[in-house]
Design an enzyme around this catalytic site. Sequence first.
Site, PDB file in Angstrom:
ATOM      1  N   CYS A  92       2.834   5.986  -9.868  1.00 46.62           N
ATOM      2  CA  CYS A  92       1.436   6.383  -9.700  1.00 46.62           C
ATOM      3  C   CYS A  92       0.494   5.227 -10.051  1.00 46.62           C
ATOM      4  O   CYS A  92       0.833   4.353 -10.844  1.00 46.62           O
ATOM      5  CB  CYS A  92       1.102   7.532 -10.622  1.00 46.62           C
ATOM      6  N   ARG A  99       2.657   0.092  -5.248  1.00 47.28           N
ATOM      7  CA  ARG A  99       3.424   0.651  -6.365  1.00 47.28           C
ATOM      8  C   ARG A  99       4.342   1.786  -5.906  1.00 47.28           C
ATOM      9  O   ARG A  99       5.260   2.167  -6.620  1.00 47.28           O
ATOM     10  CB  ARG A  99       2.473   1.186  -7.437  1.00 47.28           C
ATOM     11  N   TRP A 115       3.104   9.400  -7.308  1.00 48.94           N
ATOM     12  CA  TRP A 115       4.534   9.300  -6.976  1.00 48.94           C
ATOM     13  C   TRP A 115       5.180  10.495  -7.670  1.00 48.94           C
ATOM     14  O   TRP A 115       5.238  10.547  -8.902  1.00 48.94           O
ATOM     15  CB  TRP A 115       5.090   7.986  -7.497  1.00 48.94           C
ATOM     16  N   ASN A 142      -1.021   9.139 -15.054  1.00 48.02           N
ATOM     17  CA  ASN A 142       0.274   8.494 -14.803  1.00 48.02           C
ATOM     18  C   ASN A 142       1.181   8.833 -15.970  1.00 48.02           C
ATOM     19  O   ASN A 142       0.715   8.853 -17.113  1.00 48.02           O
ATOM     20  CB  ASN A 142       0.139   6.964 -14.760  1.00 48.02           C
ATOM     21  N   GLY A 143       2.469   9.026 -15.696  1.00 48.06           N
ATOM     22  CA  GLY A 143       3.410   9.321 -16.778  1.00 48.06           C
ATOM     23  C   GLY A 143       3.927  10.741 -16.657  1.00 48.06           C
ATOM     24  O   GLY A 143       3.728  11.411 -15.640  1.00 48.06           O
ATOM     25  N   GLU A 199      22.817  -8.135  -5.244  1.00 49.27           N
ATOM     26  CA  GLU A 199      21.396  -8.215  -4.898  1.00 49.27           C
ATOM     27  C   GLU A 199      21.201  -8.102  -3.380  1.00 49.27           C
ATOM     28  O   GLU A 199      20.282  -7.423  -2.913  1.00 49.27           O
ATOM     29  CB  GLU A 199      20.815  -9.532  -5.452  1.00 49.27           C
ATOM     30  N   LYS A 246      19.020  -5.172  -1.598  1.00 50.87           N
ATOM     31  CA  LYS A 246      17.871  -5.447  -0.713  1.00 50.87           C
ATOM     32  C   LYS A 246      18.023  -4.664   0.586  1.00 50.87           C
ATOM     33  O   LYS A 246      17.059  -4.082   1.081  1.00 50.87           O
ATOM     34  CB  LYS A 246      17.765  -6.949  -0.366  1.00 50.87           C
ATOM     35  N   GLU A 272      17.534  -0.750   0.014  1.00 50.47           N
ATOM     36  CA  GLU A 272      16.213  -0.226  -0.336  1.00 50.47           C
ATOM     37  C   GLU A 272      15.201  -0.321   0.788  1.00 50.47           C
ATOM     38  O   GLU A 272      14.336   0.533   0.897  1.00 50.47           O
ATOM     39  CB  GLU A 272      15.683  -0.845  -1.628  1.00 50.47           C
ATOM     40  N   HIS A 324      41.029  -3.565  -4.422  1.00 49.09           N
ATOM     41  CA  HIS A 324      41.277  -2.400  -5.276  1.00 49.09           C
ATOM     42  C   HIS A 324      40.521  -1.168  -4.796  1.00 49.09           C
ATOM     43  O   HIS A 324      40.149  -0.313  -5.594  1.00 49.09           O
ATOM     44  CB  HIS A 324      40.919  -2.747  -6.724  1.00 49.09           C
ATOM     45  N   LYS A 355       7.172   0.381  -7.171  1.00 48.64           N
ATOM     46  CA  LYS A 355       7.251  -1.017  -7.581  1.00 48.64           C
ATOM     47  C   LYS A 355       7.494  -1.134  -9.080  1.00 48.64           C
ATOM     48  O   LYS A 355       8.244  -1.974  -9.537  1.00 48.64           O
ATOM     49  CB  LYS A 355       5.940  -1.730  -7.193  1.00 48.64           C
TER      50      LYS A 355
HETATM   51  C1  F6R Z   1      14.524  -4.014  -6.313  1.00 49.15           C
HETATM   52  C2  F6R Z   1      13.513  -3.862  -7.334  1.00 49.15           C
HETATM   53  C3  F6R Z   1      13.852  -3.045  -8.521  1.00 49.15           C
HETATM   54  C4  F6R Z   1      13.303  -3.722  -9.789  1.00 49.15           C
HETATM   55  C5  F6R Z   1      13.515  -2.803 -11.000  1.00 49.15           C
HETATM   56  C6  F6R Z   1      13.064  -3.468 -12.284  1.00 49.15           C
HETATM   57  O1  F6R Z   1      14.080  -4.824  -5.274  1.00 49.15           O
HETATM   58  O2  F6R Z   1      12.438  -4.368  -7.222  1.00 49.15           O
HETATM   59  O3  F6R Z   1      15.212  -2.837  -8.625  1.00 49.15           O
HETATM   60  O4  F6R Z   1      13.949  -4.931  -9.965  1.00 49.15           O
HETATM   61  O5  F6R Z   1      12.801  -1.619 -10.815  1.00 49.15           O
HETATM   62  O6  F6R Z   1      11.715  -3.777 -12.233  1.00 49.15           O
HETATM   63  P1  F6R Z   1      11.073  -4.832 -13.216  1.00 49.15           P
HETATM   64  O7  F6R Z   1      11.683  -6.142 -12.932  1.00 49.15           O
HETATM   65  O8  F6R Z   1       9.617  -4.776 -12.924  1.00 49.15           O
HETATM   66  O9  F6R Z   1      11.399  -4.361 -14.607  1.00 49.15           O
END
Ligand code: F6R
Length: 611
Positions: A2, A27, A73, A99-100, A484, A488, A491, A507, A606
């Site tokens: 949010c 976000r 959110w 928020n929260g 990673e 990517k 997501e 395995h 985000k």
């Molecule tokens: C993936 C992504 C998330 C963040 C995770 C941690 O592309 O962005 O997996 O890496 O939510 O976020 P931070 O780094 O802000 O603690």
Amino acid sequence: MCGIVGYVGKRSASEVIIKGLHRLEYRGYDSAGIATLNDELNVVKVKGKVGVLGELVRKKKVKGNPGIGHTRWATHGEPNDINAHPHTGAFRRFALVHNGIIENYDVLRQDLEKKGHKFEGDTDTEVLAHLIEEIHELSDIDFFQAVQQALLQVEGTYGIAIIHKYHPDQIIAARKGAPLLIGIGDNEHFVASDASPIIEYTQKVVYLEDEEMAVITSSGYEVSTLKNVPLTKEVHELAMNLEQIEKGGFPHFMLKEISEQSDTIADCMRGRLIVGENRIQLGGLDGVLDRLINARRVIIAACGTSWHAGLVGEYLFEYLAHIPVEVEYASEFRYHEQLIDERDVLIVISQSGETADTLAALRKAKKRGAMVLGICNVVGSTIARETDAGVFTHAGPEIGVASTKAFTAQVTVLTMMALLMGRENGMISDDRMQELTRELNEIPKKVKDILKDTSHIQEIASLFTYAPNFLYLGRSYNFPVALEGALKLKEISYIHAEGYPAAEMKHGPIALIDEHMPVVVIAATDHTNDKMISNVEEVKARKGRIIAISSNGQSKVARLAEFNINIPEVHDCLTPLVAVIPLQLLSYFIAVNRKCNVDQPRNLAKSVTVE
Ligand code: F6R
């Protein structure tokens, strides 16, 4: 997660807020709303995009000042118009955005229902609004005190902003566990969950801390604790500008951020990697390096992409500095926290500096006496403020939900830390240091070379746009890169993908390989190359479609693969910094081909500020 933006001053509050909500879109959200005050309290809220809300606000000619806005959110209650914020309580005298999560909302709601309150929706926030109303209506305390008393009854986290019909020219804000800042302008003030919606109006901000409240008017602000102790707050200067949070001609923030990496890696090393003097200087670690090197245990805790960077860090610290490291998901660390004490060091990694689980890990470790270091991107974020010391990544604002430039900056910081520690404890000789610092210094140029021509990656992306599954394999430093790459793709394109250490394939995952399975092999690490060749042969024997990421030195892998994406040759320990770039691009192009919302993938946020 949010987002909140509020405005009090001479401008049109609805214009500032709608623009601000657009800036908060990154976000992640599923509904949005706004409330302003003139003689009436005007509330407009909708499921869906800020663009739709903006249209409605224009059509309804929503005027007034002050105003508050929100992107929601969903956590409690599905995304719909009713559950969207602001919430008003029954008498519609005030509007609240939050928020929260109010964790005891169920008990509070039952109690309020017994007292006759009727609820329209299912959110915890609506319960908070009714609680404030109940306290205010039944006592002779003023509205501010009613908010204060309500907040003392709630368990959980909040960042809130409230406007009240009978208190024009005023926003009440409070924070516990969800970030909130006050923007200071000239006869105008702002409140926001992060700096992006206010950056074009002011660079001066005050960060609220947990259990602090503020009354914000056009001419000033007053901050106190929840228990009414007045506070004098430090004013901070923001370290970002408007250009950094705009697309700058790119179709998506993600592509802009991928393309910036040659610069962001260079920025991250500036003044820290001193090649001529064969040394690393990290001012943020002055005075704590000894304790770090001599710690009984070094633990890295993070989430998602930052956790992947932490895994690369483990290889770097162990190989270069001979310092053993454990890497934990921050959300799991809490169950092991009793094993940490003042002899240990916890390193938390976070782009946003606001991730709730990472913050919880930090606080638990600190409580037990451990030293906590941070690797953060957002200056002024809660994690950056609460760690004992640390290193900023200086990657600039990352707006695309999928983390790209933050990852390479985090790995750059971890590489510099490993070099610094290895030098300090005598594990890296002069010659080796020279070789590694020179190579590290070359990385931005090599990243630029990869980014110069991406057509080959685009072609591969078009061939595999509709593949339902992907497998990513890597070894050593590039095992985390495989994870990673898979993250990517998942997501932003919603394709199922898994990353594995290449040898683990035998395995279990090998059962998945047939002529339909694209297998991305990161074969860029010399010291595991022979073994990687065997793994590639194993995939090929089962007709898997191999996409190799390899440098000139691994030509055997390139020959075996159906497709090869060539990356410049670099020292083994630096390969993650170059190998990840084609993987970011591959997932970007596939997601664009699939017409996915690249910058705001479904269900994702985000900055994950709930646990
Ligand atoms: C993936 C992504 C998330 C963040 C995770 C941690 O592309 O962005 O997996 O890496 O939510 O976020 P931070 O780094 O802000 O603690």
